[in-house]
Design an enzyme around this catalytic site. Sequence first.
Site, PDB file in Angstrom:
ATOM      1  N   LYS A  97       0.094  -4.879  -1.868  1.00 11.13           N
ATOM      2  CA  LYS A  97       1.043  -5.996  -1.713  1.00 11.13           C
ATOM      3  C   LYS A  97       1.974  -5.716  -0.553  1.00 11.13           C
ATOM      4  CE  LYS A  97       4.924  -3.804  -3.148  1.00 11.13           C
ATOM      5  NZ  LYS A  97       6.149  -3.617  -2.343  1.00 11.13           N
ATOM      6  N   ALA A 153       2.311   6.204  -1.882  1.00 10.64           N
ATOM      7  CA  ALA A 153       3.754   6.251  -1.600  1.00 10.64           C
ATOM      8  C   ALA A 153       4.073   5.615  -0.246  1.00 10.64           C
ATOM      9  CB  ALA A 153       4.269   7.690  -1.659  1.00 10.64           C
ATOM     10  N   ALA A 154       3.529   4.411  -0.033  1.00  5.66           N
ATOM     11  CA  ALA A 154       3.672   3.744   1.255  1.00  5.66           C
ATOM     12  C   ALA A 154       4.426   2.426   1.174  1.00  5.66           C
ATOM     13  CB  ALA A 154       2.288   3.501   1.863  1.00  5.66           C
ATOM     14  N   GLY A 155       4.885   2.042  -0.018  1.00  7.03           N
ATOM     15  CA  GLY A 155       5.563   0.759  -0.167  1.00  7.03           C
ATOM     16  C   GLY A 155       4.619  -0.407  -0.319  1.00  7.03           C
ATOM     17  N   LEU A 156       3.332  -0.119  -0.603  1.00 15.38           N
ATOM     18  CA  LEU A 156       2.313  -1.161  -0.710  1.00 15.38           C
ATOM     19  C   LEU A 156       1.854  -1.397  -2.148  1.00 15.38           C
ATOM     20  CD1 LEU A 156       0.201  -0.190   2.428  1.00 15.38           C
ATOM     21  CD2 LEU A 156       1.894  -2.029   2.233  1.00 15.38           C
ATOM     22  N   ASP A 188       6.881  -3.669 -10.374  1.00 12.95           N
ATOM     23  CA  ASP A 188       5.856  -4.421  -9.645  1.00 12.95           C
ATOM     24  C   ASP A 188       4.597  -4.677 -10.461  1.00 12.95           C
ATOM     25  OD1 ASP A 188       7.344  -4.699  -7.342  1.00 12.95           O
ATOM     26  OD2 ASP A 188       6.413  -3.009  -6.300  1.00 12.95           O
TER      27      ASP A 188
END
Length: 272
Positions: free
Chosen positions: A9, A87-90, A127
């Site tokens: 996302k 851990a990439a904000g996705l 999320d």
Amino acid sequence: MRRAPAPAKINLSLVVGPLRDDGKHEVATVLQRVDLGDCVSLSAAPVLDVVGFDGDTIVRAALAALARRAGVEPRWLARIAKAIPVAAGLGGGSSDAATALRLANDMLPEPLAVDDLAAVAAEIGADVPFFLRPGPQLGTADGTVLAPLDLPQDYWVVLVLPDGAVKASTADVYRRFDERDGMRGFEERRAALVDALAAARRARDLATLPGNDLASSPLAGALLEHGAFRADVSGAGPSVYGLFLEQRRAEAAARTLRTVGRTWVTAPFRDG
């Protein structure tokens, strides 16, 4: 064995407000799945086990929580094939968990109702409920109160994960937000978000959405220079995305930015 994709996302907007009584922050965020994803497979097993990704904790926790809610033993083997960077904000972990929940629920003798499954997902992470729903969503309250959005989907997405970037803990990101009094003007920014969503008819209209209150990156500027009509950090970062009207310009930008990090060219995820 059952198998399903677990798409990543991006946050097309992330407006953050004050700390709530439950210790979480008030947010208003636009969540959009993209066609870069992991694959989750689930089969019956003597005991709960998760393989394929040694760093997993969230899929295991999600399946254990579902079993408790359903009153059954957690007898599943989940296999995760990773493509989303960790851990990439996705949202890779949240998406994996939601996909595993959906697959496991379908295997139950008496599957949980939609709302009950969403409640289990909300226990696992803010999320996770989003990934149980189709299409883009507006997340409010702590991000788990969702409303479907009818937004343009005819654009390309370039994702950039900078070399050497390390994701700060979510707690640290929000602590820094509080220290700089980032909540000021929240009501105005939230109202601007609602107005921009109501006016969005074409892909380019997404450029008017308020930006990310938690994180910024010079790579967003680089993506704009290479033809993106919108660029920002996803979630708490460190990944940055750019939205493009033309595939060729998206691919050219991705090639150029490979000098600073890993890049992907993708598009909004279409259910079915």
